[in-house]
Design a protein around this motif. Structure first.
Motif, PDB file in Angstrom:
ATOM      1  N   TYR A  41      42.629  27.258  33.101  1.00 61.20           N
ATOM      2  CA  TYR A  41      43.468  26.068  33.310  1.00 61.20           C
ATOM      3  C   TYR A  41      44.920  26.296  32.859  1.00 61.20           C
ATOM      4  O   TYR A  41      45.700  25.349  32.820  1.00 61.20           O
ATOM      5  N   GLU A  42      45.225  27.553  32.507  1.00 61.96           N
ATOM      6  CA  GLU A  42      46.592  27.938  32.112  1.00 61.96           C
ATOM      7  C   GLU A  42      47.135  26.999  31.029  1.00 61.96           C
ATOM      8  O   GLU A  42      48.176  26.357  31.187  1.00 61.96           O
ATOM      9  N   MET A  43      46.378  26.927  29.933  1.00 66.87           N
ATOM     10  CA  MET A  43      46.738  25.989  28.857  1.00 66.87           C
ATOM     11  C   MET A  43      47.891  26.510  28.001  1.00 66.87           C
ATOM     12  O   MET A  43      48.849  25.798  27.748  1.00 66.87           O
ATOM     13  N   PHE A  44      47.755  27.746  27.518  1.00 63.39           N
ATOM     14  CA  PHE A  44      48.811  28.342  26.701  1.00 63.39           C
ATOM     15  C   PHE A  44      48.568  29.842  26.580  1.00 63.39           C
ATOM     16  O   PHE A  44      47.506  30.338  26.963  1.00 63.39           O
ATOM     17  N   LYS A  45      49.601  30.524  26.067  1.00 63.13           N
ATOM     18  CA  LYS A  45      49.511  31.980  25.879  1.00 63.13           C
ATOM     19  C   LYS A  45      49.527  32.280  24.376  1.00 63.13           C
ATOM     20  O   LYS A  45      49.864  31.411  23.569  1.00 63.13           O
ATOM     21  N   HIS A  46      49.217  33.515  24.050  1.00 68.66           N
ATOM     22  CA  HIS A  46      49.116  33.894  22.640  1.00 68.66           C
ATOM     23  C   HIS A  46      50.441  33.786  21.893  1.00 68.66           C
ATOM     24  O   HIS A  46      50.445  33.586  20.682  1.00 68.66           O
ATOM     25  N   HIS A  47      51.572  33.919  22.593  1.00 71.42           N
ATOM     26  CA  HIS A  47      52.849  33.868  21.870  1.00 71.42           C
ATOM     27  C   HIS A  47      53.306  32.423  21.609  1.00 71.42           C
ATOM     28  O   HIS A  47      54.285  32.202  20.908  1.00 71.42           O
ATOM     29  N   GLU A  48      52.603  31.448  22.169  1.00 67.10           N
ATOM     30  CA  GLU A  48      53.047  30.057  22.021  1.00 67.10           C
ATOM     31  C   GLU A  48      52.519  29.437  20.728  1.00 67.10           C
ATOM     32  O   GLU A  48      51.437  29.789  20.236  1.00 67.10           O
ATOM     33  N   LYS A  49      53.308  28.463  20.234  1.00 61.53           N
ATOM     34  CA  LYS A  49      52.913  27.759  18.992  1.00 61.53           C
ATOM     35  C   LYS A  49      52.122  26.506  19.356  1.00 61.53           C
ATOM     36  O   LYS A  49      52.593  25.660  20.127  1.00 61.53           O
ATOM     37  N   ILE A  50      50.946  26.391  18.771  1.00 60.06           N
ATOM     38  CA  ILE A  50      50.045  25.283  19.122  1.00 60.06           C
ATOM     39  C   ILE A  50      49.916  24.323  17.939  1.00 60.06           C
ATOM     40  O   ILE A  50      49.747  24.756  16.794  1.00 60.06           O
ATOM     41  N   LEU A  51      49.990  23.050  18.247  1.00 57.27           N
ATOM     42  CA  LEU A  51      49.720  22.031  17.232  1.00 57.27           C
ATOM     43  C   LEU A  51      48.372  21.405  17.572  1.00 57.27           C
ATOM     44  O   LEU A  51      48.196  20.852  18.664  1.00 57.27           O
ATOM     45  N   VAL A  52      47.418  21.517  16.653  1.00 55.89           N
ATOM     46  CA  VAL A  52      46.079  20.971  16.892  1.00 55.89           C
ATOM     47  C   VAL A  52      45.965  19.623  16.187  1.00 55.89           C
ATOM     48  O   VAL A  52      46.186  19.540  14.972  1.00 55.89           O
ATOM     49  N   ALA A  53      45.661  18.599  16.939  1.00 53.64           N
ATOM     50  CA  ALA A  53      45.457  17.275  16.339  1.00 53.64           C
ATOM     51  C   ALA A  53      44.080  17.267  15.689  1.00 53.64           C
ATOM     52  O   ALA A  53      43.064  17.414  16.368  1.00 53.64           O
ATOM     53  N   VAL A  54      44.057  17.134  14.362  1.00 55.77           N
ATOM     54  CA  VAL A  54      42.795  17.250  13.631  1.00 55.77           C
ATOM     55  C   VAL A  54      42.471  15.927  12.939  1.00 55.77           C
ATOM     56  O   VAL A  54      43.288  15.386  12.200  1.00 55.77           O
ATOM     57  N   SER A  55      41.258  15.441  13.193  1.00 51.82           N
ATOM     58  CA  SER A  55      40.881  14.141  12.630  1.00 51.82           C
ATOM     59  C   SER A  55      39.910  14.262  11.464  1.00 51.82           C
ATOM     60  O   SER A  55      39.620  13.282  10.792  1.00 51.82           O
TER      61      SER A  55
END
Lengths: 320, 63
Positions: A41-55
């Motif tokens: 689904y072409e979500m992101f690549k390894h060099h990108e910074k991801i913010l995970v919403a954690v509950s």
């Protein structure tokens, strides 16, 4: 039941995939599949910074765990909602999220809604008169707003949430019941970035909720088991229960429901009247009735097929 | 007897039946829970033995 990979006793059985796995192979399979969906689904690549919403729940902690195991740069965002409900709900979920972050040496941003906006979610809901006596609408609104704000302000490339297939199927089911075409056209594993809005992705959207529970248990992830006190009797839980009844009788029904929807949406088959115009009908050369094929209509093809069969197949009698 | 525990509710079934049969008997959808015994996940075809305590973990969440 045996693990398909090693033949040892299986711990997880996924009837929709006709796949049973032992604990060790299940813990390998889940990140492999997640990586496959991230790429598909072409979500992101390894060099990108991801913010995970954690509950502090099983899905978001499992997502954070999986992304970290896959080597992605994933930081966490916890939103303190100020929900107590007699079980210290927000306090406990924050404690478990911080515990996970500390144990795995991960960066966690914490935003307290009351500190930022003066009131906790239940009070904001009460004062604003939104949501028919329940704070869920205000909670959703505040979460979407704050997640986007933090992702944008802190320069993250993408915001990842722990929505699983049951979440997605329940939303799809609700929107289908009400034929909410705008919502249906927007639903998917990726919401692309647009002016002021961060890209949003759902890497767990093809895993059943049951599979995420199994993953968290197998990995020893400590999550908040208690439900949000305001979730009791919610529509989404009711839809999930209905879909699980269907799944019990028809394994794979939830997955098919969601995947066929995505396929139809991607083909542009949803709610586009002009598709009807494009489907030009021809006259069947045999019976003259309209058909969408260039040749014989389905009925005439069927009759031709029957007539071409030997008499023996038709019961030994000549039907002519 | 076999004891099945889901949140604060307890159920009892006779030993010798499968987990799937036990869940059907106490009217719990197999899709909605994960069963563990002595901390290990068990599957629908597991035969339950006398004295077993099966913890059922609800999987549905949301709101």
């Amino acid at each position: 039941m045996k693990c398909r990979k090693c033949g040892n006793k299986a711990s997880v059985n996924m009837r929709q995939h006709k796949l049973a796995l032992c604990k060790e192979h299940y813990l390998e399979w889940v990140p492999e599949q997640t990586e496959r969906f991230i790429k598909k689904y072409e979500m992101f690549k390894h060099h990108e910074k991801i913010l995970v919403a954690v509950s502090g729940g099983k899905d978001s902690l499992a997502l954070w765990d999986i992304l970290t195991r896959l080597g992605y740069q994933a930081d966490g965002l916890y939103l303190g909602l100020g929900i107590d409900g007699g079980i210290n709900y927000s306090h406990e979920s924050q404690r478990l999220t911080e515990k996970f972050a500390n144990e795995h040496n991960l960066k966690l941003h914490v935003v307290d809604i009351e500190k930022e906006y003066g009131q906790p979610i239940p009070v904001l809901s009460e004062i604003s008169h939104r949501g028919h006596g329940k704070p869920c609408a205000v909670c959703g609104l505040a979460k979407r707003h704050e997640m986007n704000r933090i992702a944008r302000d802190l320069g993250y490339d993408v915001l990842a949430t722990g929505h699983n297939l049951d979440d997605e199927a329940a939303v799809l089911f609700g929107n289908t019941l009400s034929w909410s075409s705008e919502y249906l056209l927007r639903q998917g594993p990726v919401l692309p970035a647009s002016d002021g809005l961060a890209r949003k992705v759902k890497p767990l959207c093809r895993f059943y909720e049951r599979e995420m529970t199994a993953y968290s248990l197998a990995r020893g992830v400590e999550y908040i088991y208690e439900e949000c006190p305001f979730a009791e009797g919610s529509q989404s839980i009711y839809y999930k229960e209905l879909l699980n009844q269907l799944e019990t009788a028809r394994p794979g029904a939830k997955l098919t429901f969601y995947l066929r929807f995505l396929e139809a949406r991607n083909r542009g088959d949803l709610f586009i009247e002009k598709n009807m115009e494009r489907a030009h009908l021809h006259s069947c050369p045999k019976c003259g009735q309209p058909t969408s094929t260039d040749d014989l209509c389905s009925f005439c093809r069927m009759i031709n097929k029957v007539n071409s069969m030997p008499a023996a197949v038709l019961g030994g009698e000549d039907i002519a | 007897m076999v004891k099945l525990v889901l949140r604060n509710k307890e159920y009892e079934v006779k030993p010798g039946m499968t987990l799937l049969s036990a869940l059907q008997k106490i009217n719990i959808l197999p899709e909605s829970v994960i069963a563990t015994r002595e901390g290990e996940m068990i599957l629908d075809d597991e035969i339950l033995k006398d004295g077993d305590i099966v913890k059922l973990i609800a999987v549905i969440s949301g709101g």
